[in-house]
Scaffold this motif. Sequence first.
Motif, PDB file in Angstrom:
ATOM      1  N   ASN A   1       1.119  -1.261   0.005  1.00  0.00           N
ATOM      2  CA  ASN A   1       0.188  -0.115   0.065  1.00  0.00           C
ATOM      3  C   ASN A   1       1.067   1.291   0.106  1.00  0.00           C
ATOM      4  OD1 ASN A   1      -1.652   2.141   0.619  1.00  0.00           O
ATOM      5  ND2 ASN A   1      -2.267   1.307   2.599  1.00  0.00           N
ATOM      6  N   PRO A   2       1.059   2.110  -0.974  1.00  0.00           N
ATOM      7  CA  PRO A   2      -0.205   2.268  -1.930  1.00  0.00           C
ATOM      8  C   PRO A   2      -0.085   1.833  -3.253  1.00  0.00           C
ATOM      9  CG  PRO A   2       1.258   4.363  -1.915  1.00  0.00           C
ATOM     10  CD  PRO A   2       1.839   3.040  -1.074  1.00  0.00           C
ATOM     11  N   THR A   3       1.204   1.247  -3.667  1.00  0.00           N
ATOM     12  CA  THR A   3       1.369   1.041  -5.046  1.00  0.00           C
ATOM     13  C   THR A   3       0.810  -0.275  -5.539  1.00  0.00           C
ATOM     14  OG1 THR A   3       3.299  -0.562  -4.447  1.00  0.00           O
ATOM     15  CG2 THR A   3       3.977   1.818  -4.643  1.00  0.00           C
ATOM     16  N   GLY A   4       0.073  -1.208  -4.627  1.00  0.00           N
ATOM     17  CA  GLY A   4      -0.740  -2.378  -5.385  1.00  0.00           C
ATOM     18  C   GLY A   4       0.159  -3.475  -5.799  1.00  0.00           C
ATOM     19  N   ARG A   5       1.732  -3.449  -5.615  1.00  0.00           N
ATOM     20  CA  ARG A   5       2.486  -4.484  -5.784  1.00  0.00           C
ATOM     21  C   ARG A   5       2.311  -5.588  -4.951  1.00  0.00           C
ATOM     22  NH1 ARG A   5       7.262  -5.317  -7.892  1.00  0.00           N
ATOM     23  NH2 ARG A   5       6.226  -7.296  -8.019  1.00  0.00           N
ATOM     24  N   VAL A   6       2.418  -6.923  -5.561  1.00  0.00           N
ATOM     25  CA  VAL A   6       2.464  -8.045  -4.449  1.00  0.00           C
ATOM     26  C   VAL A   6       3.772  -8.541  -4.882  1.00  0.00           C
ATOM     27  CG1 VAL A   6       1.434 -10.383  -4.196  1.00  0.00           C
ATOM     28  CG2 VAL A   6      -0.188  -8.358  -4.979  1.00  0.00           C
TER      29      VAL A   6
ATOM     30  N   VAL B   1      12.018 -10.125   9.866  1.00  0.00           N
ATOM     31  CA  VAL B   1      11.194  -9.505   8.756  1.00  0.00           C
ATOM     32  C   VAL B   1       9.766  -9.581   9.566  1.00  0.00           C
ATOM     33  CG1 VAL B   1      10.141  -9.789   6.568  1.00  0.00           C
ATOM     34  CG2 VAL B   1      12.591 -10.287   7.032  1.00  0.00           C
ATOM     35  N   VAL B   2       9.175  -8.154   9.445  1.00  0.00           N
ATOM     36  CA  VAL B   2       7.740  -8.376  10.067  1.00  0.00           C
ATOM     37  C   VAL B   2       6.922  -7.995   8.811  1.00  0.00           C
ATOM     38  CG1 VAL B   2       6.186  -7.022  11.309  1.00  0.00           C
ATOM     39  CG2 VAL B   2       8.329  -7.476  12.233  1.00  0.00           C
ATOM     40  N   ALA B   3       6.266  -8.907   8.374  1.00  0.00           N
ATOM     41  CA  ALA B   3       5.625  -8.842   6.891  1.00  0.00           C
ATOM     42  C   ALA B   3       3.931  -8.216   7.302  1.00  0.00           C
ATOM     43  CB  ALA B   3       5.322 -10.138   6.023  1.00  0.00           C
ATOM     44  N   ASP B   4       3.884  -7.231   6.719  1.00  0.00           N
ATOM     45  CA  ASP B   4       2.219  -6.548   7.073  1.00  0.00           C
ATOM     46  C   ASP B   4       1.566  -7.237   5.677  1.00  0.00           C
ATOM     47  OD1 ASP B   4      -0.132  -5.281   6.562  1.00  0.00           O
ATOM     48  OD2 ASP B   4       0.607  -3.531   7.504  1.00  0.00           O
ATOM     49  N   GLU B   5       0.695  -8.315   5.847  1.00  0.00           N
ATOM     50  CA  GLU B   5       0.139  -8.950   4.973  1.00  0.00           C
ATOM     51  C   GLU B   5      -1.393  -8.807   4.951  1.00  0.00           C
ATOM     52  OE1 GLU B   5       2.002 -12.819   5.201  1.00  0.00           O
ATOM     53  OE2 GLU B   5       3.396 -12.040   3.554  1.00  0.00           O
ATOM     54  N   ILE B   6      -1.843  -7.477   5.391  1.00  0.00           N
ATOM     55  CA  ILE B   6      -3.247  -7.263   5.732  1.00  0.00           C
ATOM     56  C   ILE B   6      -4.185  -7.231   4.353  1.00  0.00           C
ATOM     57  CG2 ILE B   6      -3.035  -4.786   5.305  1.00  0.00           C
ATOM     58  CD1 ILE B   6      -5.170  -4.710   7.773  1.00  0.00           C
ATOM     59  N   HIS B   7      -3.422  -6.823   3.213  1.00  0.00           N
ATOM     60  CA  HIS B   7      -4.194  -6.895   1.937  1.00  0.00           C
ATOM     61  C   HIS B   7      -4.161  -8.262   1.069  1.00  0.00           C
ATOM     62  CE1 HIS B   7      -5.121  -2.722   1.889  1.00  0.00           C
ATOM     63  NE2 HIS B   7      -3.923  -2.206   2.356  1.00  0.00           N
ATOM     64  N   ALA B   8      -3.482  -9.310   1.656  1.00  0.00           N
ATOM     65  CA  ALA B   8      -3.079 -10.399   1.095  1.00  0.00           C
ATOM     66  C   ALA B   8      -4.563 -11.057   0.377  1.00  0.00           C
ATOM     67  CB  ALA B   8      -2.321 -11.527   1.899  1.00  0.00           C
ATOM     68  N   PRO B   9      -5.647 -11.073   1.143  1.00  0.00           N
ATOM     69  CA  PRO B   9      -6.701 -12.028   0.674  1.00  0.00           C
ATOM     70  C   PRO B   9      -7.391 -11.145  -0.714  1.00  0.00           C
ATOM     71  CG  PRO B   9      -6.937 -11.891   3.104  1.00  0.00           C
ATOM     72  CD  PRO B   9      -5.811 -11.024   2.642  1.00  0.00           C
ATOM     73  N   THR B  10      -6.874 -10.022  -0.729  1.00  0.00           N
ATOM     74  CA  THR B  10      -7.447  -9.019  -1.753  1.00  0.00           C
ATOM     75  C   THR B  10      -6.561  -9.308  -3.099  1.00  0.00           C
ATOM     76  OG1 THR B  10      -6.265  -7.093  -1.374  1.00  0.00           O
ATOM     77  CG2 THR B  10      -8.207  -7.383  -0.289  1.00  0.00           C
TER      78      THR B  10
ATOM     79  N   SER C   1      -9.720  -7.857   7.803  1.00  0.00           N
ATOM     80  CA  SER C   1     -10.390  -6.622   7.974  1.00  0.00           C
ATOM     81  C   SER C   1     -10.492  -5.908   6.427  1.00  0.00           C
ATOM     82  CB  SER C   1      -9.654  -5.653   8.668  1.00  0.00           C
ATOM     83  OG  SER C   1      -8.269  -5.542   8.560  1.00  0.00           O
ATOM     84  N   LYS C   2      -9.617  -6.007   5.646  1.00  0.00           N
ATOM     85  CA  LYS C   2      -9.580  -5.309   4.389  1.00  0.00           C
ATOM     86  C   LYS C   2     -10.416  -5.947   3.526  1.00  0.00           C
ATOM     87  CE  LYS C   2      -7.519  -2.225   5.906  1.00  0.00           C
ATOM     88  NZ  LYS C   2      -8.381  -0.787   6.169  1.00  0.00           N
ATOM     89  N   ALA C   3     -10.110  -7.125   3.285  1.00  0.00           N
ATOM     90  CA  ALA C   3     -11.011  -7.896   2.166  1.00  0.00           C
ATOM     91  C   ALA C   3     -12.418  -8.195   2.486  1.00  0.00           C
ATOM     92  CB  ALA C   3     -10.365  -9.499   2.199  1.00  0.00           C
ATOM     93  N   TRP C   4     -12.690  -8.190   3.881  1.00  0.00           N
ATOM     94  CA  TRP C   4     -14.407  -8.416   4.192  1.00  0.00           C
ATOM     95  C   TRP C   4     -14.653  -7.093   4.665  1.00  0.00           C
ATOM     96  CZ3 TRP C   4     -10.931 -12.471   4.062  1.00  0.00           C
ATOM     97  CH2 TRP C   4     -11.115 -13.596   3.449  1.00  0.00           C
TER      98      TRP C   4
END
Length: 388
Positions: free
Chosen positions: A169-174, A194-203, A229-232
């Motif tokens: 976020n915000p570039t939309g790169r996976v 490594v702390v991976a913030d994967e909140i947008h993963a399901p999207t 929380s993001k995906a649903w």
Amino acid sequence: MSDFSWVPLEELRLRSSVKWRAYSPDVIPVWVAEMDVRLATPITERLRRAVELGDTGYAWTAEVGEALGVFAATRWNWIVDSARVMPVADVLTGVGQALIALTEPGDAVVINSPVYPPFFTTVQHVARRELRDVPLVWDGQRYVLDREAMERAFADPSTRAYLMCSPHNPTGRVFDREELRFIASLADRHGVLVVADEIHAPTTYPDRAFVPYLTVSGDAPAVSVISASKAWNLAGLKCAQVVAGSADVRDKLRARVPLEVQHGAGHLGALAAIVAYTEGTSWLDELLEQLQGQSMRLRALMAKQVPQLTFAPPEASFLAWLDCRALELPGDPAAFFLAHGQVALNSGPTFGPGGAGFARLNFATSPEVLDEVVARMASAVASQSAIA
Ligand SMILES: Cc1ncc(COP(=O)(O)O)c(C=O)c1O
């Protein structure tokens, strides 16, 4: 076919969350990452039943990790040991607490700007660690890691952690498997957490593969912080999950994260997350189709009405990182579009040094609202050109 639907504008105006209350009613809000969707029916039913029963006490979170495990295994082939899952209130809490528990004062944490603005404050003011920004670079088509700069940053002895954002976020790169392997080998070589913030993963969109970082990092010190929380669209209900990448990390988190934080998830959030992960996938699949459609619609509308505005198609989620530089606006583009178009965007410069001349637009809204947003932005640009 699921029961997915967008909510019309008149009904959205009845909402009382921050997206709909922060600006006056003549403004269309396309800023904070909430979606203009109706909840998936199984989630609505579960929440309704809990409210009817007065079942609004403290959260029972034992099943959250198992539910995440079901989703992660079927969606990503990621086997999550539920004993390594710690539910917390939200992802930022999880990120902040992981950094506090697993690094020391004076340690530096690498981030990649432009990035979700609370990363700066969480590292510096919550965890009280030093910030080391290694900006992403634009390769002509997409944002990528600056590998040489990452090598240099990780080689610095004060660098003890990397706060990754994937999907970004915000570039939309996976980040793909090869990029994640690069990160994992760098982290391994220099002993960096490594702390991976994967909140947008399901999207992540169906034509793109999301690779969970912990499936690449093996037993190395690493943490994933993830949420439904993001995906649903459940952000207000408060339930995220910190997943430890090793038994050692799990033990440290259990021993060092304050108990009130470990019990901070909301009961309704836990119920909703369990249903989302176990019964919400057909709704999610429909959402992703809709989001990809809205991303393409936004590009087409802009190409026609405001061709000076461009963005790289995101690979996940619902955020367009709008390059507004060709408009040569005197100040912050988000301020311009708010003042002259009554459209509320996120301000690009808050995402870090690379954000000047950019704005973030949340396109998780109906085609009708999106059409109106672009029409307003186009007329704001036209009126500005008329004055100039
Ligand atoms: C990358 C990223 N991390 C964290 C958050 C915040 O999540 P939470 O509300 O669970 O703290 C967001 C919200 O949009 C986000 O985009």
